[in-house]
Scaffold this motif. Sequence first.
Motif, PDB file in Angstrom:
ATOM      1  N   THR A 194       0.628  -1.328  -0.101  1.00 56.72           N
ATOM      2  CA  THR A 194       0.159   0.057   0.005  1.00 56.72           C
ATOM      3  C   THR A 194       0.850   1.252  -0.095  1.00 56.72           C
ATOM      4  OG1 THR A 194      -1.821  -1.292   1.366  1.00 56.72           O
ATOM      5  CG2 THR A 194      -1.877   1.148   1.152  1.00 56.72           C
ATOM      6  N   LEU A 195       0.596   2.372  -1.059  1.00 56.72           N
ATOM      7  CA  LEU A 195       1.420   3.390  -1.121  1.00 56.72           C
ATOM      8  C   LEU A 195       0.598   4.676  -0.655  1.00 56.72           C
ATOM      9  CD1 LEU A 195       2.967   2.707  -4.609  1.00 56.72           C
ATOM     10  CD2 LEU A 195       3.775   2.122  -2.222  1.00 56.72           C
ATOM     11  N   GLY A 196       1.053   5.336   0.522  1.00 53.01           N
ATOM     12  CA  GLY A 196       0.222   6.446   0.751  1.00 53.01           C
ATOM     13  C   GLY A 196       0.783   7.472   0.151  1.00 53.01           C
ATOM     14  N   ALA A 203      -3.150   3.127   7.548  1.00 51.63           N
ATOM     15  CA  ALA A 203      -2.876   2.038   8.138  1.00 51.63           C
ATOM     16  C   ALA A 203      -3.938   1.554   8.993  1.00 51.63           C
ATOM     17  CB  ALA A 203      -1.548   2.196   9.024  1.00 51.63           C
ATOM     18  N   MET A 204      -4.836   2.293   9.296  1.00 52.93           N
ATOM     19  CA  MET A 204      -6.217   1.768  10.019  1.00 52.93           C
ATOM     20  C   MET A 204      -6.609   0.742   9.069  1.00 52.93           C
ATOM     21  SD  MET A 204      -8.634   3.870  12.332  1.00 52.93           S
ATOM     22  CE  MET A 204      -8.033   5.530  12.189  1.00 52.93           C
ATOM     23  N   GLY A 205      -6.555   1.084   7.863  1.00 50.96           N
ATOM     24  CA  GLY A 205      -7.117   0.216   6.802  1.00 50.96           C
ATOM     25  C   GLY A 205      -6.419  -0.855   6.542  1.00 50.96           C
ATOM     26  N   PRO A 216      -3.704   5.888  14.520  1.00 54.65           N
ATOM     27  CA  PRO A 216      -4.305   4.718  14.049  1.00 54.65           C
ATOM     28  C   PRO A 216      -4.240   3.296  14.941  1.00 54.65           C
ATOM     29  CG  PRO A 216      -2.414   5.537  12.552  1.00 54.65           C
ATOM     30  CD  PRO A 216      -2.774   6.542  13.645  1.00 54.65           C
ATOM     31  N   LEU A 217      -3.140   3.378  15.460  1.00 49.71           N
ATOM     32  CA  LEU A 217      -2.677   2.259  16.565  1.00 49.71           C
ATOM     33  C   LEU A 217      -3.633   2.087  17.538  1.00 49.71           C
ATOM     34  CD1 LEU A 217       1.027   1.857  15.974  1.00 49.71           C
ATOM     35  CD2 LEU A 217      -0.870   0.144  15.043  1.00 49.71           C
ATOM     36  N   ALA A 231       2.319  -8.046   4.040  1.00 48.28           N
ATOM     37  CA  ALA A 231       1.993  -6.850   3.866  1.00 48.28           C
ATOM     38  C   ALA A 231       2.684  -5.746   4.060  1.00 48.28           C
ATOM     39  CB  ALA A 231       0.459  -6.682   4.480  1.00 48.28           C
ATOM     40  N   LEU A 232       2.849  -4.636   3.101  1.00 41.62           N
ATOM     41  CA  LEU A 232       3.766  -3.523   3.538  1.00 41.62           C
ATOM     42  C   LEU A 232       3.187  -2.231   3.087  1.00 41.62           C
ATOM     43  CD1 LEU A 232       6.712  -2.287   3.655  1.00 41.62           C
ATOM     44  CD2 LEU A 232       6.768  -2.421   1.083  1.00 41.62           C
ATOM     45  N   ASP A 233       3.183  -1.214   4.123  1.00 42.44           N
ATOM     46  CA  ASP A 233       2.597   0.061   3.711  1.00 42.44           C
ATOM     47  C   ASP A 233       3.989   1.016   3.765  1.00 42.44           C
ATOM     48  OD1 ASP A 233       0.273  -0.965   4.878  1.00 42.44           O
ATOM     49  OD2 ASP A 233       0.596  -0.008   6.633  1.00 42.44           O
ATOM     50  N   LEU A 234       3.668   1.985   2.695  1.00 39.41           N
ATOM     51  CA  LEU A 234       5.096   3.062   2.733  1.00 39.41           C
ATOM     52  C   LEU A 234       4.052   4.371   2.555  1.00 39.41           C
ATOM     53  CD1 LEU A 234       6.979   4.794   1.079  1.00 39.41           C
ATOM     54  CD2 LEU A 234       8.287   3.094   2.447  1.00 39.41           C
TER      55      LEU A 234
END
Length: 337
Positions: free
Chosen positions: A124-126, A132-134, A173-174, A301-304
Amino acid sequence: MSPHNNTDIAASVPSDAQLMAERSKFLKNGATAGVTCVPFSGGQPKGGVDDGPVEMVRFGILDQLQGMGYAVELSAGMDKYKTMKPAQDPPIGVLKNPRYVAMAARRVSEQVREHCEAGRMAVTLGGDHSIAMGTLVGSTAVYGDDLCVVWVDAHADINTPSTTTSGNLHGCPLAYILGLCQASTPSDPFAWVPRGCVRKDRLVYIGLRDVDPAEKLILRQHGIKAFSMHDVDKHGIGRVVEMALDHVNRDRSLPVHMSFDVDALDPSVAPATGTPVRGGLTFREGHYICEAVAETGCLVALDLVEVNPALGDPESLRQTVAVGCSLVRCSLGERLL
Ligand SMILES: NC(=[NH2+])NCCC[C@H](N)C(=O)O
Ligand SMILES: [Mn+2]
Ligand SMILES: [Mn+2]
């Protein structure tokens, strides 16, 4: 003609994506990257972070992943994030844009869940970090509370609606994910977030250096493991990553979701971000984290997030987008050798 020309070598030697798929312990389709672009900035006040994904795509991240041997499956409708802003979105308490943030995160959760269900590596690219909640709701919907979270950030992003002083949801989010704030009213726009979908003992931080006083209390109260920049200085990044993984995933037998906020890096390495903090990870330390997590074969899974192309001069922008892309590639198994 020599039998050892490059074409022969390329044909007989596995690509990075093939190596990753072979090592990948939880992905049935680990040679496919399920990419979700989230041009979203509603979790904080600075415009521009919504152009993070398009700049990374323009820089070639999708082609780069394909060049590593990945098939890329791109979630549809990224433009929708920019247009889904509700006409009326007054603050709830101090929380800003609560309905917009909740709607966007909910859509992200569905897109990430689809990728995880298909056994793809969800990238996921922000976008700002509220998304990140999603992503975490999406990945835990598939992997359940086995899922471990490695949160790489200068910030703890664990403020509750009652502790946040900024009211910016990218700092919160956390708290929702861990269930530190319950749905207060039936009209809570975050009522859909399964509180506690990530276990507190399966979250670990790396890179912290700007933690609000109330967040420090939360971390202590709940015994949440965090490695600050002090720990990186003291032990070195190699040992810190090992200790972090040992804490959440001692046998390397559980799936891992890494959420990487580019502001974990020092501003000299990643200047184009909304909340830069001095004294961050070096270029190599950031990449080492990604390489070491990739090596476990546990990443699912990876978020950036938090690349903001609007901040700073063109060179800061280029540098930050480039480092964001290379962190993604390393997390997906790009090797130095
Ligand atoms: N994802 C981020 N960059 N978060 C910064 C959060 C800063 C501060 N702790 C706040 O709650 O507003
Ligand atoms: Mn941050
Ligand atoms: Mn963050």
